[in-house]
Design a protein around this motif. Structure first.
Motif, PDB file in Angstrom:
ATOM      1  N   UNK A   1      -4.655  16.713   4.224  1.00 22.26           N
ATOM      2  CA  UNK A   1      -5.671  15.819   3.646  1.00 22.26           C
ATOM      3  C   UNK A   1      -6.514  16.478   2.558  1.00 22.26           C
ATOM      4  N   UNK A   2      -6.899  17.732   2.756  1.00 21.63           N
ATOM      5  CA  UNK A   2      -7.745  18.410   1.766  1.00 21.63           C
ATOM      6  C   UNK A   2      -7.029  18.558   0.428  1.00 21.63           C
ATOM      7  N   UNK A   3      -5.747  18.876   0.470  1.00 17.29           N
ATOM      8  CA  UNK A   3      -4.970  19.021  -0.769  1.00 17.29           C
ATOM      9  C   UNK A   3      -4.816  17.680  -1.471  1.00 17.29           C
ATOM     10  N   UNK A   4      -4.637  16.618  -0.693  1.00 19.07           N
ATOM     11  CA  UNK A   4      -4.496  15.285  -1.286  1.00 19.07           C
ATOM     12  C   UNK A   4      -5.795  14.853  -1.951  1.00 19.07           C
ATOM     13  N   UNK A   5      -6.929  15.134  -1.291  1.00 12.63           N
ATOM     14  CA  UNK A   5      -8.222  14.775  -1.874  1.00 12.63           C
ATOM     15  C   UNK A   5      -8.505  15.588  -3.133  1.00 12.63           C
TER      16      UNK A   5
ATOM     17  N   UNK B   1       3.929  10.059  -3.714  1.00 15.32           N
ATOM     18  CA  UNK B   1       4.717  10.254  -2.492  1.00 15.32           C
ATOM     19  C   UNK B   1       3.855  10.434  -1.242  1.00 15.32           C
ATOM     20  N   UNK B   2       2.555  10.267  -1.332  1.00 19.01           N
ATOM     21  CA  UNK B   2       1.671  10.573  -0.203  1.00 19.01           C
ATOM     22  C   UNK B   2       2.034   9.771   1.044  1.00 19.01           C
ATOM     23  N   UNK B   3       2.303   8.488   0.887  1.00 24.11           N
ATOM     24  CA  UNK B   3       2.644   7.675   2.052  1.00 24.11           C
ATOM     25  C   UNK B   3       3.960   8.137   2.663  1.00 24.11           C
ATOM     26  N   UNK B   4       4.924   8.444   1.812  1.00 26.33           N
ATOM     27  CA  UNK B   4       6.237   8.854   2.315  1.00 26.33           C
ATOM     28  C   UNK B   4       6.162  10.226   2.982  1.00 26.33           C
ATOM     29  N   UNK B   5       5.247  11.078   2.499  1.00 23.76           N
ATOM     30  CA  UNK B   5       5.029  12.366   3.167  1.00 23.76           C
ATOM     31  C   UNK B   5       4.475  12.142   4.567  1.00 23.76           C
ATOM     32  N   UNK B   6       3.568  11.178   4.700  1.00 21.76           N
ATOM     33  CA  UNK B   6       3.017  10.845   6.019  1.00 21.76           C
ATOM     34  C   UNK B   6       4.104  10.264   6.921  1.00 21.76           C
ATOM     35  N   UNK B   7       4.980   9.440   6.331  1.00 21.49           N
ATOM     36  CA  UNK B   7       6.088   8.866   7.106  1.00 21.49           C
ATOM     37  C   UNK B   7       7.024   9.958   7.598  1.00 21.49           C
ATOM     38  N   UNK B   8       7.225  10.993   6.779  1.00 23.27           N
ATOM     39  CA  UNK B   8       8.091  12.110   7.185  1.00 23.27           C
ATOM     40  C   UNK B   8       7.484  12.859   8.369  1.00 23.27           C
ATOM     41  N   UNK B   9       6.163  12.995   8.395  1.00 23.11           N
ATOM     42  CA  UNK B   9       5.508  13.634   9.532  1.00 23.11           C
ATOM     43  C   UNK B   9       5.737  12.818  10.797  1.00 23.11           C
TER      44      UNK B   9
ATOM     45  N   UNK C   1       0.006  12.740  -7.812  1.00 24.85           N
ATOM     46  CA  UNK C   1       0.647  12.452  -9.105  1.00 24.85           C
ATOM     47  C   UNK C   1       2.066  11.911  -8.990  1.00 24.85           C
ATOM     48  N   UNK C   2       2.777  12.256  -7.930  1.00 25.78           N
ATOM     49  CA  UNK C   2       4.158  11.794  -7.775  1.00 25.78           C
ATOM     50  C   UNK C   2       4.279  10.512  -6.950  1.00 25.78           C
TER      51      UNK C   2
ATOM     52  N   UNK D   1       0.801  -1.234   0.000  1.00 25.27           N
ATOM     53  CA  UNK D   1       0.000   0.000   0.000  1.00 25.27           C
ATOM     54  C   UNK D   1       0.828   1.276   0.000  1.00 25.27           C
ATOM     55  N   UNK D   2       2.087   1.196   0.413  1.00 21.28           N
ATOM     56  CA  UNK D   2       2.909   2.401   0.423  1.00 21.28           C
ATOM     57  C   UNK D   2       3.021   3.013  -0.966  1.00 21.28           C
ATOM     58  N   UNK D   3       3.058   2.180  -1.995  1.00 24.78           N
ATOM     59  CA  UNK D   3       3.262   2.673  -3.359  1.00 24.78           C
ATOM     60  C   UNK D   3       2.007   3.310  -3.946  1.00 24.78           C
ATOM     61  N   UNK D   4       0.809   2.842  -3.547  1.00 21.56           N
ATOM     62  CA  UNK D   4      -0.423   3.347  -4.163  1.00 21.56           C
ATOM     63  C   UNK D   4      -1.349   3.998  -3.137  1.00 21.56           C
ATOM     64  N   UNK D   5      -0.818   4.305  -1.957  1.00 24.76           N
ATOM     65  CA  UNK D   5      -1.619   4.863  -0.875  1.00 24.76           C
ATOM     66  C   UNK D   5      -2.356   6.128  -1.308  1.00 24.76           C
TER      67      UNK D   5
END
Length: 468
Positions: free
Chosen positions: A263-267, A275-283, A272-273, A38-42
């Motif tokens: 979350x609002x920006x992601x929705x 990176x959403x899961x990795x951005x969450x991991x950085x938080x 497109x890149x 799921x990390x790749x398509x989160x």
């Protein structure tokens, strides 16, 4: 010995080596599914589900548990390689089996190419000095060599890789849990249900994407001729892998959903890149955790995941070739290694060519993903029908729960998901099916009507006429 007798009953010889145990099947299935998939398509699933990413994965588990149950019923009836191709061909009719094999070929042939492409793009982003095409060539070469050595080598390598994936996942879960307990992110159940965005069609569309993470549990059925302990082991392993991986998928996506920075920006804008899961991991833990998750995902998709995908694809090609429904050279088995060597090599070549071509398309990953999911779900629908046709209608079974209720529920859930899937995937998938019908017509015209070994020609023809 009785396992060899099972094959002999259908006119086949035991050519593949029975070396795999239950734990090998569990490792194979988990590696194929990738515990950190799921990390790749989160981000894509998050956006498509209106933020209810954990719900999409939960529904996916429920839907595919019914599918795993149907697989277990059919692998007990027909304990051989070939998966849905054999189950539909022997449970319904040979022409239907050919079309089922053709549809699932869309899944199996494209999956390794997608995995190599995703991994190569991710590694290029991490190490820009190495071009995507070179990463792709390297991944294909390593996996083809390992798979050509023998199934035991594949099992050993994938077990080692699986341990690494689970360690990375454990690190993420621990750091993310601690971050939430420390006040980072926002604790919420909206990943399971959001009243502001929930609709069944919305969630079903997201499930059609999330299914990509689950593909692989069905690949265990391809190893029926290489497993110790008989067909019962296959059914047990498929269910165990599906439930275990599903639980891991739900937990990690729930934690990540609570740590998404915006979350609002992601929705609104999607991911497109990728990176959403990795951005969450950085938080949760900072840049080091984001990098760890990104690199682990790339390696997992590029080596162990694509390695076992190549195994499954080569076994499908082998099964169809020995029934003369694909070129005979694909049925050749290496005497020294007990592997379908030509099918293995062809899978590597096709994956390389497909991956290199898709690197030239901006929509390469999205296109492959949607086609793979569509092919898999249509094949699963045929599988459910095969259970009813073989057990309830032909064998006069009165086990209504196992041979009618369970497959009917599984069929209904998946049919709803397919109807709500990506429109482009529906069109391209149907075009592939039409092409399969034309190929089937060509086989009939050339006098090569599909006939499965173990069925007398007259019996097979009568059965075909009954089912068409």
């Amino acid at each position: 010995m009785h396992q060899q007798d099972d094959l002999a009953r259908y006119g086949y010889r035991q050519e593949l080596a029975r070396q795999l145990r239950f734990r090998d099947l569990i490792a194979y299935g988990l590696v194929y599914m990738v515990p950190i998939a799921p990390m790749a398509i989160f981000g894509c699933v998050y956006t498509s589900s209106g933020g209810m990413v954990a719900l999409a994965y939960a529904i996916g588990v429920v839907a595919l548990v019914f599918t795993a149950f149907s697989y277990a019923q059919m692998v007990k009836a027909f304990p051989m390689s070939g998966s849905v191709y054999n189950y539909a061909g022997r449970g319904i009719s040979a022409p239907v089996g050919f079309l089922a094999g053709w549809v699932i070929l869309l899944d199996y042939v494209l999956v390794p190419g997608l995995l190599y492409l995703v991994a190569s793009v991710a590694m290029h982003a991490t190490v820009p000095s190495v071009p995507v095409w070179l990463w792709l060539v390297g991944f294909v070469a390593v996996n083809t060599i390992v798979n050509s050595v023998g199934i035991r080598m594949t099992a050993v390598v994938t077990r080692v890789m699986l341990v690494g994936e689970l360690i990375v996942l454990a690190v993420f879960l621990a750091v993310a849990g601690w971050a939430l307990a420390s006040g980072k992110g926002r604790f919420s159940w909206e990943a399971f249900y959001s009243p502001d965005t929930f609709t069944w069609s919305l969630v079903a569309g997201a499930v059609s994407i999330a299914v990509l993470s689950f593909l692989g549990f069905d690949g265990i059925s391809m190893l029926a001729e290489e497993t110790k302990g008989g067909s019962r082991q296959i059914g047990r392993a498929m269910t165990a892998v599906l439930v275990l991986a599903g639980a891991l998928f739900i937990v990690q996506t729930w934690l990540a959903a609570m740590l998404v920075p915006d979350p609002d920006a992601l929705l609104a804008g999607g991911d497109p890149n990728g990176t959403a899961f990795y951005d969450a991991a950085a938080v949760a833990g900072g840049g080091w955790l984001a990098t760890l998750c990104a690199v682990a995902t790339a390696i997992a998709w590029g080596l162990p995941n694509s390695m076992v995908a190549q195994v499954a694809t080569s076994r499908l090609l082998y099964a169809m070739a020995r029934d003369r429904q694909l070129p005979a050279f694909l049925a050749k088995v290496s005497i020294r290694r007990n592997v379908p060597i030509n099918a293995t090599l062809l899978t590597g070549v096709v994956s390389l060519a497909l991956g290199l071509y898709m690197t030239t398309r901006a929509d390469g990953i999205a296109l492959l993903s949607s086609l793979i999911n569509f092919g898999a779900m249509v094949a699963f629908l045929v599988l459910h029908v095969s259970v009813v046709a073989h057990h309830l209608i032909r064998r006069r079974s009165r086990n209504w729960r196992a041979h009618l209720v369970m497959p009917a529920i599984g069929f209904a859930i998946l049919a709803y998901v397919v109807v709500n899937a990506n429109i482009a995937a529906q069109r391209l998938g149907l075009a592939w099916l039409v092409l399969g019908v034309l190929v089937l017509a060509g086989l009939y015209l050339s006098g090569r009507r599909p006939v499965l070994s173990g069925l007398a020609p007259a019996q097979a023809q009568a059965r075909d006429m009954e089912r068409v």
